[in-house]
Structures are given as structure tokens and as C-alpha cells.
Design a protein around this motif. Structure first.
Motif, PDB file in Angstrom:
ATOM      1  N   UNK A  10       6.583 -21.662 -24.889  1.00 33.17           N
ATOM      2  CA  UNK A  10       7.883 -22.084 -25.419  1.00 33.17           C
ATOM      3  C   UNK A  10       8.693 -22.859 -24.384  1.00 33.17           C
ATOM      4  N   UNK A  11       8.617 -22.443 -23.123  1.00 32.21           N
ATOM      5  CA  UNK A  11       9.440 -23.114 -22.114  1.00 32.21           C
ATOM      6  C   UNK A  11       9.070 -24.585 -21.935  1.00 32.21           C
ATOM      7  N   UNK A  12       7.779 -24.895 -21.708  1.00 35.30           N
ATOM      8  CA  UNK A  12       7.455 -26.319 -21.595  1.00 35.30           C
ATOM      9  C   UNK A  12       7.764 -27.102 -22.870  1.00 35.30           C
ATOM     10  N   UNK A  13       7.554 -26.471 -24.027  1.00 36.33           N
ATOM     11  CA  UNK A  13       7.868 -27.182 -25.266  1.00 36.33           C
ATOM     12  C   UNK A  13       9.362 -27.496 -25.337  1.00 36.33           C
ATOM     13  N   UNK A  14      10.170 -26.522 -24.910  1.00 36.69           N
ATOM     14  CA  UNK A  14      11.615 -26.757 -24.908  1.00 36.69           C
ATOM     15  C   UNK A  14      11.952 -27.916 -23.974  1.00 36.69           C
ATOM     16  N   UNK A  15      11.285 -27.921 -22.814  1.00 37.69           N
ATOM     17  CA  UNK A  15      11.496 -29.026 -21.885  1.00 37.69           C
ATOM     18  C   UNK A  15      11.121 -30.355 -22.512  1.00 37.69           C
ATOM     19  N   UNK A  16       9.994 -30.344 -23.234  1.00 34.40           N
ATOM     20  CA  UNK A  16       9.557 -31.572 -23.897  1.00 34.40           C
ATOM     21  C   UNK A  16      10.597 -32.042 -24.906  1.00 34.40           C
ATOM     22  N   UNK A  20      12.420 -35.465 -24.640  1.00 32.75           N
ATOM     23  CA  UNK A  20      12.066 -36.477 -25.625  1.00 32.75           C
ATOM     24  C   UNK A  20      13.304 -36.930 -26.384  1.00 32.75           C
ATOM     25  N   UNK A  21      14.203 -35.980 -26.676  1.00 27.78           N
ATOM     26  CA  UNK A  21      15.368 -36.353 -27.481  1.00 27.78           C
ATOM     27  C   UNK A  21      16.438 -37.031 -26.644  1.00 27.78           C
ATOM     28  N   UNK A  22      16.670 -36.491 -25.445  1.00 27.02           N
ATOM     29  CA  UNK A  22      17.806 -36.972 -24.661  1.00 27.02           C
ATOM     30  C   UNK A  22      17.379 -37.752 -23.427  1.00 27.02           C
ATOM     31  N   UNK A  23      16.041 -37.841 -23.222  1.00 22.86           N
ATOM     32  CA  UNK A  23      15.528 -38.337 -21.952  1.00 22.86           C
ATOM     33  C   UNK A  23      16.237 -39.555 -21.408  1.00 22.86           C
ATOM     34  N   UNK A 117      11.616 -40.180 -17.535  1.00 26.79           N
ATOM     35  CA  UNK A 117      11.801 -39.068 -18.477  1.00 26.79           C
ATOM     36  C   UNK A 117      10.637 -38.994 -19.455  1.00 26.79           C
ATOM     37  N   UNK A 118      10.140 -40.147 -19.861  1.00 27.03           N
ATOM     38  CA  UNK A 118       9.003 -40.166 -20.784  1.00 27.03           C
ATOM     39  C   UNK A 118       7.793 -39.495 -20.134  1.00 27.03           C
ATOM     40  N   UNK A 119       7.621 -39.752 -18.840  1.00 28.95           N
ATOM     41  CA  UNK A 119       6.502 -39.151 -18.124  1.00 28.95           C
ATOM     42  C   UNK A 119       6.604 -37.629 -18.147  1.00 28.95           C
ATOM     43  N   UNK A 120       7.793 -37.118 -17.796  1.00 31.62           N
ATOM     44  CA  UNK A 120       7.914 -35.664 -17.739  1.00 31.62           C
ATOM     45  C   UNK A 120       7.904 -35.041 -19.124  1.00 31.62           C
ATOM     46  N   UNK A 121       8.389 -35.774 -20.104  1.00 25.48           N
ATOM     47  CA  UNK A 121       8.305 -35.256 -21.470  1.00 25.48           C
ATOM     48  C   UNK A 121       6.840 -35.061 -21.850  1.00 25.48           C
ATOM     49  N   UNK A 122       6.014 -36.066 -21.566  1.00 27.08           N
ATOM     50  CA  UNK A 122       4.595 -35.955 -21.916  1.00 27.08           C
ATOM     51  C   UNK A 122       3.921 -34.850 -21.118  1.00 27.08           C
ATOM     52  N   UNK A 152      -1.712 -35.790 -25.462  1.00 29.65           N
ATOM     53  CA  UNK A 152      -1.007 -36.019 -24.201  1.00 29.65           C
ATOM     54  C   UNK A 152      -1.881 -36.801 -23.231  1.00 29.65           C
ATOM     55  N   UNK A 153      -3.181 -36.474 -23.234  1.00 32.62           N
ATOM     56  CA  UNK A 153      -4.097 -37.221 -22.384  1.00 32.62           C
ATOM     57  C   UNK A 153      -4.036 -38.702 -22.731  1.00 32.62           C
ATOM     58  N   UNK A 154      -4.060 -38.983 -24.019  1.00 34.09           N
ATOM     59  CA  UNK A 154      -3.977 -40.381 -24.473  1.00 34.09           C
ATOM     60  C   UNK A 154      -2.673 -41.018 -24.011  1.00 34.09           C
ATOM     61  N   UNK A 155      -1.572 -40.302 -24.234  1.00 33.27           N
ATOM     62  CA  UNK A 155      -0.263 -40.871 -23.890  1.00 33.27           C
ATOM     63  C   UNK A 155      -0.150 -41.141 -22.393  1.00 33.27           C
ATOM     64  N   UNK A 156      -0.749 -40.254 -21.579  1.00 29.60           N
ATOM     65  CA  UNK A 156      -0.537 -40.365 -20.135  1.00 29.60           C
ATOM     66  C   UNK A 156      -1.534 -41.306 -19.468  1.00 29.60           C
ATOM     67  N   UNK A 157      -2.756 -41.387 -20.022  1.00 27.37           N
ATOM     68  CA  UNK A 157      -3.675 -42.403 -19.480  1.00 27.37           C
ATOM     69  C   UNK A 157      -3.070 -43.777 -19.710  1.00 27.37           C
TER      70      UNK A 157
END
Lengths: 620, 477
Positions: A10-16, A20-23, A117-122, A152-157
Motif C-alpha cells: 500500500x505504501x509504494x502504491x500511495x506514493x505512486x 502520478x497525480x500531483x507530480x 517525478x514521472x521516474x519516481x512514480x514509475x 513498469x519495466x516497459x515504462x522505465x526502459x
């Protein structure tokens, strides 16, 4: 304390969600705090749960936390539940611990990125998905995490998406792993059809009760799961995507493509080991896949010129070790190697990243050299990581975990898997020494900036400490995971130690004679290309496909699908014609419908079976 | 009629009173915000009367209506949808600068009242009364803005066709009465069970009733008015029309057919099966080439009612659960989608053409994300409300081994993905030169946020709603 398990994903999802919303609107410091803090807190939770577990393990050796029932329709009721057992705890510790260090590192590495922010969201989404994967009590939830980490792998590669090559690499990773994912999905369909549940424990119990050992179904399901695992873990013949995945930022390579996601396949097989035990041929296949991959990866790593590609092939090879262990049934040895590998391979990648930062992304080892003095912290930690990878005896974690695998390969699999493993160990020592020598020793050929600050160095030092200390817990680890400890034979330890030291020595000799910098032979080119797999696949699949697509430009075979589309289009035209905006047409439609319904009413009106006589009589 | 009956009728009475009070308040002073507030408070008051009514439920009040958990659930749903409509309309009416904006709210309340009566009706008389109360208000709502001929045209079309369909409905009821002498559902069912009916009269009569109801549900081939009317009506009214008026008729049909002893008879299966398949096909095929988002959603709603009918045909408890679930998911999704259409309207025109949505992701990321969520939910993608709704429909279809319907549902889901995704692709396309965007007003913004949460929440954590629906589903069967 165990009740906090839900906080882990839950914690990482909350971070995401927050990022993602406010990044884009968050100041960088806040984005950092959210992105790193969420994973750090998750790590704290994992540590707390682990401590509570060690203090007082729950009865039955597992703790299930039912969060909610997703739905319950027509007898299919998947739960959203977390399953905490030693295996899951080890995975959680690795994912959150190594993940946290890499997040800290990334705050510096990605400092100047516009997509910070996009990086850390992913990254947070990845950690959350990975924790969902390892904690899932239900294969459906596991599959959700499985697809999540793939996304996420796709997004980050493809993080630097403006360069088309990165997009291609991301697509390749996605498409190749999709081959495995499809097999995995089919395995799930089979399981739910045959066993009527997807809850992992229940699946294993029912499979053991209903499927005879060596039965067709067990073999089929296990083989499909193996295909899924091989795709995600970059095992032969689906390993081709991983070297290209290095197109992503280095922290991504460290976290996703070395320490965690690529080991998901190992986790899956370890988790389902009861089912695999029912399918001896598939176990053999796991062993063969592992053995083949470990040699293939090691030879390829030997010939690479790019620092990160060496490490990528090394990852493929090391996961081959884990598969080898799984194949002989030594799954706790596999998981132990998974853990130590996460430490030292993450360390090596982060070290490589530090080199790249200093040299403005010059990764060709033949153009580097002598960085030892310029980058002392990076150098020493890289050497420690390399030593662990090479399995330098007694002081490194890699030695203990690799030795455990070799011993199990001998005692359970016989001399052949053991010999393959030993050859792999020699090659490993050889290629890692080669890279260290070429990068850090000799004369400096490339300008290098001084090392960056603490946020780079602390994770390196911490991981280096783990790469050394991680092996000393071996006995305790086995007891924790499997309830018993296996001691290796002293003789085998000596042989393994000699072999790995020999590898280091040969590498040094070759370096002294300048053999590493010599022009390539055909064999080297072959290895560098990863045994020509890309070329073979290109010839076997891509070229025929493209040729076929060209020859078939008129789409003869699509006629079937075209027919559906054509029918749809025709129906569309027909219906659109009826949509002429005139009320009289619409009333005609109304009348037509009424007539049809009346006709159905008249045709199907049957006398009531209950009172047939009275019903048929016509009332006056 | 005694005190308990009044308590049971509380929600309906409150709603009726709210309509009167709103009307009177307009007579005192014209003020849009005040009127909207009064109407909204009326809806809230009606909702507050629900728990008290639930305490005395189930209760038959006169021969006409029955207040039970099932009815109360649907009433609650309609009240919520009406509230959403008023919030959205507040924005829409202000934008249009209509001279007389206040009566709109009275009409919404009246139409909702009709819908609530339908959900409680156990008698053909209340069935017809509820239907007409709901429809007559809708004629005016559709044609409410007087800014152009399109609205009037849509309203007139709806009026004419609804009139024709009501004729079918009435004729069917008359035939039932002629044959059995009963107008209450229970009396009807008892007479049928006793074998008193003349098959050649009763079933055609029911066919006519179904034909009349099908017009309101807009299932093919009674659907032709839908694209025109949906496009012509103001977006909040379209949302209301697509949800409340259909949900109410469906509730009444459920009650009627459960009372008649289920749907196992071949005549019922053939009737609704044919309607379901033609609706799915007609709706999805019509939507394929739409270039207007409102028409596209209209066609999609035709298809969705087809899916609902598949669920309708399952055995009683499963059907009630599946249909109600589907409706709730459909309500949330449809209201959210038309909400986005409403707030995207700019100047003197609505955001209707697909081109208005080109590049929306880059201009209005939140609204585009919400609309994407709605479209994915309509397509039945997991982790949205629409997935479970469709799963219910499929499970209901397979539970009765109605494979033809299941196959039609699957094929149509694939067809529908095409046009839903086409809108998403358009939204992700490079943005054209941006027109100045209107700010989303606070009320509509909050409403859309709540709907977005529900959209995802129902997909991820449906258990609460499922439990609620299961508790009410037993009220009928």
C-alpha cells in the motif's frame, strides 16, 4: 505486527498515486520525499514484520491476511489476500531494502531529469506491484503484480522515450516477455478449470491430491508456468530482451533488471514447487534451461564491450544458476542465491552507474581504464561486488550461495549439472575480473569527473556491506526458509574456491598480455551478439514475418477477420441508413419490433403444463 | 392507509413535496442557485426518508405499490442520479444563459418521482402512472433549452414515439385485463398459475407490454430514437435519460417477471433473448462510425441494455443481483461520461464532435483520464466497475447455459472495444491549437471526483455493493 503486512504494497502504491497525480506540481524535494519515503517506510515495515516473525513465528509457518473478497460470482471468488511466509518475507526484504537504497541513489542519478517525478512514480508503482506479486495469496493477484511489474519495466526502459531506440528496446522487452506471460495466463486458465481455485495453497493441496505425479495435466501446467517464468526471468530461449533493456536509466537496470523483477520467475517456481515436483520432466527442463542459460550468458558476458551489457548477460547467467538449483529441487539454495545476487548485482549496476556519471555515459570498457584513483569509493565497492559475483571464497556472499547451488547440483543432480555450474563459475570470475581490470586499472583513457556525493556513495557502501555479510547467514537462512540447514562438503568448497580464483588469475594474466584489448575474433563477435540469438530470431521470426507481411500485403489470411470487419461495416451502413432522422422510419421500427415480439408471443405461447385442459379452452 | 404506510411511502412523499415546494419557490422569486439548492435538498430529504422506510419494509401500500428493500435500493439509486443531474445541470444552464432556468429542477424532481413509483409498482396502473410521470417531465427536459431547433426536434421526436409506445403498453395491459380480470402483478401471476389465461391472448398481451417497455429501455429495434434524442438533449438530461428512465423501467420489468414466476418459459427466453442479441448488435454496429460522442454513447447504451437483458434471463436471485449490479455500474459510468461532456462544453456549443476531444489528454488531463476510465469501464476492462458488471452478465448467461447469448456478448464486447478505444486514441493524439478552456465549477468537479472514485472503487472493492444488493435481492424472490 504481522497485521501491518497490507502496508507493504500500500505504501509504494500511495506514493505512486501521489506522484502520478500531483507530480508535476510538486517541488522536487517533496517528490523526493514521497518517492523515497514510501519505499523507505515499506522497508521499515518489512523489517518490523521480519523481527516479529523471528521473535514469534505464527503457527503453521504462514500468516494469511484476508483484505477483502474481490467478488463472488458463479462460484468463482478470488480473494485479495496476502500470504506471508519466510519465502515472501525474504522477497519483501530484498525488494524494499535494495529498492530503498536504489531509490536513494536515484535521487542523485536522476537529479537533472525533467521527468523526475514521472521516474519516481514509475519506480514506486514497480515496487508496489512487485510486493503484490510476492505477497499474493492468490494466483490472480499474483498475475496482477506480474503484469504490473511488466508494465513498469516497459515504462522505465523507455523512460528516455525521445530516443526511438529506447522505445524499441522497451517494446522488445514487452513483446518477448508477453510470450511467457501468455503461457502463464493459459496455465492459470487450466488451473482454474481443473482445480476450481486460484488460491496458491489450495491449488498446491488439490494438485497433489488430484494429479498423479508425472501426469499429463501436471506436466502441462508446470511447463506453461516454466515458460512464463523463463520469459520474465530472461532465460533461454526468451533471454533476448534483457541486454536491450539496459536502455533504461541505470537505477532501473539495478532494481528491475537485476535485483527484483527478473527474479520473479525464480520466485514463481519456488512458490509452486509442489506442483513442479509432480512433473519430473519439467523439473529436468528447468535444470536444462538453467544450465544452458548460465553458460550462454557467461560466454556472452565475456565478449561484451559495454559495461552494462556485461552485467546484463551476467544477470542472465546468474539467474541460470537459480534455475539450475530449482531444477534439482534445491529451491532454498535458489532463493538464497537470489538474495545475495540482488545485493551484489544491484551494487555492480549502481557502481556502473557511478562510472557512467563520471565519464558522461561512456560505457565501453575498452575506452575506459585507470578509474581506480579518480573514483575510489566506486572502485572499492565495485571490486567487492565483483568479488561476490565471482565467488571469491570465504569473504563474499556470492561464494556461499553459489557453493550451496554447486553442492546441491552434485548431490541431487549428479556430475553433469555440477560440472556445468563449475564451468560457469570459472567464466564468471573471468568476465568480472576482465571488466574490473579494463575499467579501473591501467592507464586512464577517458576524462572522468570526481565522484558525486553521499547519496551515491551510501547505497554503494551499504550494498557492499551486504555483499560481504549476506553470506554469513547461510545456515540461519536455510533454517528460516526450509526448516533445515544443509552443510556443504568442505572438499567441494575448496574446488569451487580454486576454480573461481583460477578465473581471476587467468583474467589477470590475459590483461597483463593485453589479450582483452585485441581485435575481435569471430567467436568473440558471436558471443558479443549473445550467441546470435537476435540474428537467429531475426531470421527465423522477424524476417519471415516481415517478408510474409510484404508478400501478403493484400492480406489474404485476413479475409476471415476482414469478413467480420466487413460484416460489421456493412451492418453499420445498413443501420446508419435507418437512422435517417425521420419519425416515420422510427415508428416503422417500433411497429416492426412489436410485430416480431407479438409473433414470438403467439408462436411460443404453449398451454400451461399444470392446467393443460383449462388453459386451452377458449373462454366465451 | 395508516401511519406506517406513510412512513413506508416517505421517500415518494418527500419527493412529491419537494417538487411542489420548488415550484412555489420559483413563484416567489426566480433564482437559479436557490432553486437548485431547494431541489437538491428535496432529494436529500427523500434519501433521508429511506432508512425509516427500510425499517417498515417490506410493506404493500395499497394495491399499487410495494415498498421493499429492492424498491428502496432503486429509489436510492435514482435519487443519487437525479442529484448528479441537478449538479451538472446547474453548470449547463448557466452556460446556456436561458431566460427561465428554474423550472428545470421541478421537472427533474417529477421525472425522478415517476421513476421511483415504477420501482415500487406491483400493479399495471402504477406501472403506467409512473412511466408517464417520468416521461412527460422528460419531454420538457429534453426540449428545455430554447436556443436552437435541435432541442425542440429531439423533444418532439421523443414525445411522438413515446406516445406510440405507450399505446402498445396500454393495449397490452388492456388485453391482460380482458383475459384475466387482473391488473396487479400478483393477481396476474396467480391467474396464470391457476391456468386461467388464454395463451393466445396473455402472451401477445405481455409481448405488447414488453414492446412498450422496450421503447423506454431503447433496445433494438425500438432504439432508433436514441441517437437523435441523446444528441439533441442537453448533456445532463441525456445522462438522466440514459440512467434513471431506463433503470426504472427495468426495475418494473424485473418485478413483473419475478412475480410471473421467473423466466424459464421459452416464450420469455425467446423474447428477451432476441431483444438482447439485436440490441447488442445494433448498438455496437451503429456506434462503429460515430463521430459524435453523444451519439456514440447513445449507441453504446443500446448495446449495454442488451447485455443487461442477458443477465435478466438468469434465474431469479442471480438475475436480480446481476441486473442490479450492472445498472449501478452503468449509472456511475454513464453519469461520469456525460458529466465530462457537460463540463467540456464551451461558449454556446457542447463538446460533442470527436474532434473536440482530440488531444484532450494534453489540454485537460484529469477530464481525459476520467473519460478514459468511463470508456474502459463501458468496455469492461478489469479494475473498473464495468468489468464486474459484464462478468455478472456472462456468469448469468453461462449459469443458464445460454451459449448463443454468451457468444453474442463476447463478440459484441470485442466489437465495442473498437469504438471506445477510438475515442481514447483521439484524446491521446497531438493537441490542436487549444481553445481557452472553461474552469470546471466546484460542484461538478466534486461530483466527477466522487464518480471517478466509485468507478474504480466498484472495480477494486465491489464487496460492499454486492452485499447490499444481495440483501435486497431476497426481497423480491
Amino acid at each position: 505486527m504481522l497485521r501491518l503486512a497490507w502496508l507493504l504494497p500500500a505504501l509504494p502504491f500511495a506514493g505512486f498515486v501521489a506522484l502520478a497525480l500531483l507530480g508535476r506540481r510538486l517541488p522536487r524535494a517533496t517528490a523526493t520525499a514521497v518517492g523515497v519515503g514510501s519505499v523507505g517506510l515499506a522497508f521499515a515495515v518489512a523489517v518490523a514484520i521480519g523481527a516479529a516473525w523471528l521473535a514469534a513465528p505464527p503457527a503453521g509457518g504462514a500468516y494469511v491476511q484476508h483484505l477483502w473478497r474481490w467478488f463472488d460470482v458463479a462460484g468463482f471468488a478470488p480473494d485479495v489476500a496476502l500470504f506471508v511466509d519466510p519465502l515472501a518475507l525474504v522477497m519483501c526484504g530484498v525488494v524494499t531494502g535494495v529498492g530503498f537504497l536504489i531509490h536513494v541513489y536515484a535521487t542523485e542519478y536522476m537529479r537533472d531529469e525533467p521527468g523526475y517525478a514521472r521516474f519516481f512514480a514509475s519506480m514506486n508503482l514497480f515496487v508496489g506491484s512487485m510486493l503484490t506479486l510476492v505477497l499474493a495469496d492468490d494466483l490472480l493477484l499474483l498475475y496482477l503484480g506480474w503484469e504490473g511489474v511488466g508494465l513498469c519495466s516497459y515504462l522505465l526502459i523507455g523512460f528516455w522515450y525521445r530516443d526511438a531506440a529506447n522505445g524499441r528496446a522497451a517494446r522488445k522487452a514487452f513483446v518477448v516477455t508477453r510470450v511467457g506471460d501468455t503461457a502463464f495466463a493459459i496455465a492459470l486458465f487450466l488451473i482454474v478449470r481443473e482445480l476450481g481455485t486460484l488460491e496458491i495453497d489450495e491449488v498446491l493441496v488439490r494438485a497433489a491430491a488430484q494429479w498423479p505425479a508425472g501426469g499429463t495435466l501436471a506436466i502441462l501446467v508446470a511447463a506453461l508456468l516454466l515458460a512464463g517464468a523463463a520469459g520474465k526471468s530472461a532465460q533461454a530461449p526468451l533471454q533476448v530482451w534483457l541486454p536491450d533493456a539496459m536502455a533504461g536509466p541505470t537505477p532501473v537496470s539495478a532494481l528491475i533488471h537485476a535485483a527484483t523483477m527478473v527474479t520473479a520467475g525464480v520466485y514463481l517456481i519456488a512458490r509452486m514447487n509442489v506442483l513442479f515436483a509432480l512433473a519430473p520432466p519439467v523439473m529436468t527442463a528447468v535444470m536444462i534451461v538453467g544450465a544452458a542459460t548460465l553458460l550462454l550468458g557467461a560466454f556472452s558476458a565475456l565478449a561484451q564491450r559495454d559495461l552494462k551489457r556485461v552485467l546484463a548477460y551476467s544477470t542472465i547467467s546468474q539467474i541460470g544458476y537459480m534455475f539450475l538449483a530449482l531444477g534439482v529441487g534445491a529451491w532454498s539454495a535458489a532463493v538464497f542465491h537470489l538474495m545475495t545476487h540482488a545485493f551484489f548485482k544491484a551494487l555492480l549496476f549502481l557502481g556502473a552507474g557511478a562510472v557512467l556519471l563520471a565519464t558522461h555515459h561512456e560505457g565501453d570498457v575498452l575506452k575506459l581504464g585507470g578509474l581506480r584513483r579518480r573514483l575510489p569509493v566506486t572502485f572499492w565497492t565495485f571490486v567487492i561486488g565483483g568479488a561476490a559475483l565471482a565467488g571469491v571464497p570465504l569473504v563474499t556472499a556470492g561464494f556461499f550461495s553459489k557453493d550451496a547451488i554447486l553442492w546441491e547440483a552434485w548431490s541431487r543432480g549428479g556430475p553433469v549439472p555440477w560440472a556445468v555450474g563449475l564451468l560457469g563459475a570459472f567464466l564468471t570470475a573471468l568476465y568480472v575480473s576482465r571488466v574490473i581490470l579494463l575499467t579501473f586499472f591501467g592507464e586512464q583513457k577517458h576524462a572522468a569527473e570526481p565522484e558525486r556525493g553521499l547519496r551515491i556513495q551510501l547505497p554503494l557502501v551499504a550494498l557492499a556491506a551486504l555483499s560481504i555479510g549476506g553470506g554469513w547467514v547461510h545456515g540461519g537462512f536455510d533454517r528460516f526458509l526450509a526448516g533445515d540447514a544443509h552443510g556443504g562438503e568442505a572438499l567441494f568448497e575448496v574446488v569451487a574456491a580454486v576454480i573461481s580464483l583460477a578465473g581471476v588469475g587467468v583474467a589477470w594474466l590475459a590483461w597483463r598480455r593485453g589479450l582483452w584489448a585485441r581485435p575481435d575474433g569471430a567467436l568473440q563477435r558471436f558471443w558479443r551478439s549473445g550467441w546470435g540469438f537476435d540474428a537467429v530470431y531475426h531470421t527465423l521470426f522477424v524476417r519471415p514475418y516481415v517478408w510474409f507481411a510484404r508478400a501478403n500485403a493484400r492480406d489474404v489470411f485476413d479475409r476471415g477477420a476482414d469478413a467480420i470487419a466487413g460484416l460489421a461495416r456493412g451492418g453499420n451502413r445498413l443501420l446508419v441508413a435507418s437512422q435517417d432522422g425521420r419519425v416515420r422510419t422510427y415508428v416503422a421500427g417500433l411497429a416492426l419490433g412489436a410485430v416480431v415480439l407479438l409473433a414470438i408471443g403467439v408462436i411460443f405461447a404453449r398451454p400451461e403444463p399444470a392446467g393443460a385442459e383449462t388453459a386451452t379452452e377458449v373462454r366465451p | 392507509m395508516n401511519g406506517t404506510d406513510l412512513v413506508a411511502l416517505g421517500p415518494l412523499l418527500a419527493l412529491g413535496a419537494a417538487a411542489v415546494v420548488t415550484l412555489l419557490s420559483i413563484a416567489v422569486r426566480r433564482h437559479q442557485r436557490a432553486t437548485a439548492t431547494i431541489a437538491g435538498l428535496g432529494l436529500v430529504a427523500a434519501a433521508c426518508a429511506l432508512p425509516a422506510a427500510a425499517d417498515v419494509a417490506p410493506r404493500q401500500v395499497t394495491a399499487l405499490v410495494r415498498i421493499d428493500d429492492f424498491a428502496l435500493l432503486y429509489i436510492g439509486l435514482f435519487l443519487a442520479a437525479a442529484f448528479a443531474t441537478i449538479v451538472l445541470a446547474h453548470d449547463d444552464l448557466r452556460r446556456r444563459a436561458e431566460p427561465h432556468r428554474e423550472e428545470f429542477h421541478v421537472l427533474v424532481l417529477l421525472s425522478t418521482l415517476g421513476a421511483c413509483v415504477l420501482a415500487t409498482s406491483t400493479h399495471f396502473a402504477s406501472f403506467f402512472l409512473g412511466l408517464e410521470t417520468s416521461s412527460v417531465a422528460l419531454y420538457a427536459l429534453i426540449a428545455y433549452p430554447r436556443s436552437g431547433p435541435a432541442h425542440a426536434e429531439a423533444g418532439l421526436k421523443y414525445l411522438l414515439l413515446a406516445g406510440a409506445s405507450s399505446a402498445f403498453l396500454l393495449f397490452g395491459m388492456a388485453l391482460v385485463y380482458a383475459d384475466l380480470g387482473a391488473l396487479s402483478f400478483d393477481g396476474f401471476a396467480a391467474a396464470l398459475l391457476a391456468g386461467r389465461g388464454t395463451p393466445a391472448l396473455v402472451w401477445p398481451a405481455l409481448a405488447l407490454v414488453v414492446a412498450g417497455a422496450s421503447f423506454k429501455l431503447a433496445v433494438a429495434p425500438f432504439h432508433m430514437w436514441v441517437p437523435d434524442v441523446y444528441q439533441g438533449a442537453p448533456a445532463p438530461v441525456t445522462g438522466f435519460l440514459a440512467t434513471v428512465s431506463k433503470g426504472a423501467v427495468l426495475a418494473a420489468l424485473l418485478r413483473l417477471f419475478v412475480a410471473l414466476g421467473g423466466v424459464e418459459r421459452p416464450v420469455v427466453v425467446w423474447t428477451f433473448g432476441a431483444l438482447a442479441v439485436t440490441s447488442m448488435l445494433a448498438g455496437n454496429l451503429l456506434a462503429l462510425s460515430q463521430r459524435s460522442l453523444k451519439r456514440l454513447l447513445a449507441c453504446s447504451s443500446v448495446a449495454h441494455l442488451g447485455y443487461v437483458l442477458v443477465a435478466f434471463l438468469a434465474a431469479a436471485p442471480v438475475a436480480l443481483e446481476a441486473v442490479t449490479w450492472y445498472l449501478v455500474a452503468y449509472f456511475v459510468t454513464t453519469l461520469a461520461a456525460f458529466g465530462v461532456v457537460t463540463v467540456l462544453a464551451g461558449g454556446d456549443r457542447e463538446a460533442d464532435a470527436l474532434d473536440d476531444y482530440r488531444g484532450l489528454f494534453w489540454r485537460r488531463p484529469w477530464l481525459a483520464a476520467l473519460l478514459t476510465g468511463c470508456l474502459l469501464s463501458l468496455a469492461g476492462i478489469p479494475l473498473t466497475a464495468g468489468f464486474l458488471a459484464k462478468f455478472y452478465a456472462l456468469a448469468a448467461g453461462t449459469s443458464e447455459a445460454r451459449w448463443a447469448l454468451v457468444v453474442a456478448l463476447v463478440v459484441n464486447s470485442a466489437l465495442s472495444a473498437f469504438y471506445y478505444l477510438r475515442v481514447v486514441v483521439a484524446m491521446a493524439a497531438p493537441a490542436p491549437a487549444a481553445a481557452p478552456a472553461r474552469r470546471v465549477p466546484l460542484g461538478a468537479g466534486v461530483l466527477l471526483a466522487v464518480l471517478a472514485l466509485l468507478l474504480v472503487g466498484l472495480g477494486v472493492y465491489p464487496a460492499a455493493l454486492t452485499a447490499l444488493i444481495r440483501a435486497t435481492a431476497t426481497a423480491l424472490s
